[in-house]
Every structure is written in C-alpha cells, then in structure tokens.
Write a protein that holds these residues in place. Structure first.
Motif, PDB file in Angstrom:
ATOM      1  N   ALA A  14       5.255  76.727  -5.090  1.00 15.31           N
ATOM      2  CA  ALA A  14       5.155  75.357  -4.594  1.00 15.31           C
ATOM      3  C   ALA A  14       6.167  74.455  -5.284  1.00 15.31           C
ATOM      4  N   PHE A  15       6.340  74.651  -6.592  1.00 15.39           N
ATOM      5  CA  PHE A  15       7.309  73.852  -7.344  1.00 15.39           C
ATOM      6  C   PHE A  15       8.728  74.121  -6.871  1.00 15.39           C
ATOM      7  N   LEU A  16       9.075  75.387  -6.705  1.00 15.18           N
ATOM      8  CA  LEU A  16      10.430  75.754  -6.299  1.00 15.18           C
ATOM      9  C   LEU A  16      10.729  75.352  -4.861  1.00 15.18           C
ATOM     10  N   ALA A  17       9.720  75.254  -4.031  1.00 15.67           N
ATOM     11  CA  ALA A  17       9.932  74.834  -2.643  1.00 15.67           C
ATOM     12  C   ALA A  17      10.452  73.401  -2.588  1.00 15.67           C
ATOM     13  N   GLY A  18      10.036  72.574  -3.521  1.00 13.46           N
ATOM     14  CA  GLY A  18      10.489  71.186  -3.552  1.00 13.46           C
ATOM     15  C   GLY A  18      11.846  71.019  -4.197  1.00 13.46           C
ATOM     16  N   CYS A  19      12.279  71.962  -4.993  1.00 16.29           N
ATOM     17  CA  CYS A  19      13.569  71.875  -5.672  1.00 16.29           C
ATOM     18  C   CYS A  19      14.691  72.210  -4.702  1.00 16.29           C
ATOM     19  N   GLY A  20      15.767  71.468  -4.804  1.00 15.39           N
ATOM     20  CA  GLY A  20      16.914  71.761  -3.984  1.00 15.39           C
ATOM     21  C   GLY A  20      16.892  71.129  -2.609  1.00 15.39           C
ATOM     22  N   SER A  21      15.782  70.527  -2.228  1.00 10.95           N
ATOM     23  CA  SER A  21      15.750  69.876  -0.923  1.00 10.95           C
ATOM     24  C   SER A  21      16.359  68.484  -1.053  1.00 10.95           C
ATOM     25  N   GLU A  22      17.110  68.101  -0.065  1.00  5.62           N
ATOM     26  CA  GLU A  22      17.832  66.837  -0.095  1.00  5.62           C
ATOM     27  C   GLU A  22      16.970  65.753   0.562  1.00  5.62           C
ATOM     28  N   SER A  23      16.784  64.637  -0.145  1.00  7.43           N
ATOM     29  CA  SER A  23      16.020  63.531   0.415  1.00  7.43           C
ATOM     30  C   SER A  23      16.853  62.814   1.474  1.00  7.43           C
ATOM     31  N   ALA A  24      16.207  61.979   2.267  1.00  8.60           N
ATOM     32  CA  ALA A  24      16.912  61.249   3.326  1.00  8.60           C
ATOM     33  C   ALA A  24      17.965  60.308   2.737  1.00  8.60           C
ATOM     34  N   ARG A  25      17.630  59.641   1.642  1.00  2.90           N
ATOM     35  CA  ARG A  25      18.602  58.728   1.030  1.00  2.90           C
ATOM     36  C   ARG A  25      19.766  59.482   0.403  1.00  2.90           C
ATOM     37  N   GLU A  26      19.480  60.606  -0.220  1.00  5.06           N
ATOM     38  CA  GLU A  26      20.556  61.411  -0.799  1.00  5.06           C
ATOM     39  C   GLU A  26      21.496  61.902   0.304  1.00  5.06           C
ATOM     40  N   ALA A  27      20.926  62.325   1.423  1.00  7.85           N
ATOM     41  CA  ALA A  27      21.734  62.761   2.561  1.00  7.85           C
ATOM     42  C   ALA A  27      22.556  61.591   3.111  1.00  7.85           C
ATOM     43  N   GLY A  28      21.963  60.407   3.146  1.00  6.48           N
ATOM     44  CA  GLY A  28      22.689  59.229   3.607  1.00  6.48           C
ATOM     45  C   GLY A  28      23.854  58.891   2.705  1.00  6.48           C
ATOM     46  N   ALA A  29      23.637  58.987   1.400  1.00  2.11           N
ATOM     47  CA  ALA A  29      24.710  58.722   0.435  1.00  2.11           C
ATOM     48  C   ALA A  29      25.822  59.750   0.577  1.00  2.11           C
ATOM     49  N   ARG A  30      25.447  61.015   0.689  1.00  2.38           N
ATOM     50  CA  ARG A  30      26.450  62.080   0.836  1.00  2.38           C
ATOM     51  C   ARG A  30      27.270  61.872   2.108  1.00  2.38           C
ATOM     52  N   THR A  31      26.594  61.546   3.195  1.00  8.18           N
ATOM     53  CA  THR A  31      27.289  61.316   4.463  1.00  8.18           C
ATOM     54  C   THR A  31      28.226  60.116   4.373  1.00  8.18           C
ATOM     55  N   ALA A  32      27.764  59.043   3.727  1.00  7.58           N
ATOM     56  CA  ALA A  32      28.606  57.847   3.579  1.00  7.58           C
ATOM     57  C   ALA A  32      29.853  58.158   2.766  1.00  7.58           C
ATOM     58  N   VAL A  33      29.705  58.943   1.699  1.00  5.48           N
ATOM     59  CA  VAL A  33      30.871  59.315   0.892  1.00  5.48           C
ATOM     60  C   VAL A  33      31.801  60.198   1.712  1.00  5.48           C
ATOM     61  N   GLU A  34      31.249  61.193   2.402  1.00  5.89           N
ATOM     62  CA  GLU A  34      32.083  62.090   3.210  1.00  5.89           C
ATOM     63  C   GLU A  34      32.873  61.309   4.263  1.00  5.89           C
ATOM     64  N   GLU A  35      32.243  60.315   4.885  1.00  7.26           N
ATOM     65  CA  GLU A  35      32.921  59.534   5.921  1.00  7.26           C
ATOM     66  C   GLU A  35      34.007  58.621   5.346  1.00  7.26           C
ATOM     67  N   SER A  36      33.908  58.289   4.059  1.00  5.47           N
ATOM     68  CA  SER A  36      34.901  57.404   3.446  1.00  5.47           C
ATOM     69  C   SER A  36      36.091  58.170   2.866  1.00  5.47           C
ATOM     70  N   LEU A  37      36.024  59.491   2.828  1.00  8.50           N
ATOM     71  CA  LEU A  37      37.075  60.289   2.203  1.00  8.50           C
ATOM     72  C   LEU A  37      38.300  60.410   3.096  1.00  8.50           C
ATOM     73  N   SER A  38      39.448  60.460   2.453  1.00  9.71           N
ATOM     74  CA  SER A  38      40.705  60.677   3.181  1.00  9.71           C
ATOM     75  C   SER A  38      40.904  62.176   3.388  1.00  9.71           C
TER      76      SER A  38
END
Length: 102
Positions: A14-38
């Motif tokens: 149960a503990f390991l199932a929660g590890c490594g999953s990306e939250s919605a905000r983390e995914a939003g931040a990652r997407t925003a950075v990816e979209e800003s990259l040259s």
C-alpha cells in the motif's frame, strides 16, 4: 507469525503504491515547464519535485522545482509557481545538474 508477515507485505504494498505517482499539480508544473522550453531541451525528460507528504498527509504545493535536460546532456532547474492566472515558469539555476536533491 504468518499473519504478521502478511500484514507487513500488505502495508508495504500500500505504501509503495502511493510512491512515484504524480499529483495533478506536479503534472501541471511539469507540463508548464515543458511548454516553456526551447528546442535546445529534451522536452520528454523533465522531472519535478513532489508534493510534500509528511506522515502521509499530502500538502498542496504551489511551487515546484523542475530539472529540464538540455540536448548537450546537462540540466537546468526551473521554478514553476502556481498563480491565479496559471503557471509562472522562470529559470532558477542554469547547469544545476539532473538530480533534484530534495
């Protein structure tokens, strides 16, 4: 003894199932950075810090640090901040390394 062993396995799973999953905000931040990259960056390789989860109580972070890999193999760190109008992405540390240490 068998019951306690099974209990340890179930709690660990149960503990390991929660590890490594990306939250919605983390995914939003990652997407925003990816979209800003040259084009000098590998957009498919961007990693961000997680939401803090002390004692299994996840907090909703509004600031994330993301490492973005450049085509030359080095990484720059970007700070993605959630604002009322969306994500603000700024270069925080150039050539900072590809491992987020926190």
């Amino acid at each position: 003894m068998r019951f306690s062993g099974l209990l340890v396995v179930l709690v660990s799973a149960a503990f390991l199932a929660g590890c490594g999953s990306e939250s919605a905000r983390e995914a939003g931040a990652r997407t925003a950075v990816e979209e800003s990259l040259s084009t000098e960056y590998d957009r498919d390789w961007t990693k961000c810090t997680d939401n803090p989860a002390p004692w299994f109580i996840e907090k909703e972070a509004t600031v994330f640090i993301c490492a973005a890999k450049r085509n030359d193999g080095r990484c720059d760190w970007f700070r993605a901040t959630l604002k009322n109008a969306g994500w603000e992405v700024v270069l925080a540390r150039p050539n900072a390394g590809c491992v987020l240490s926190f």
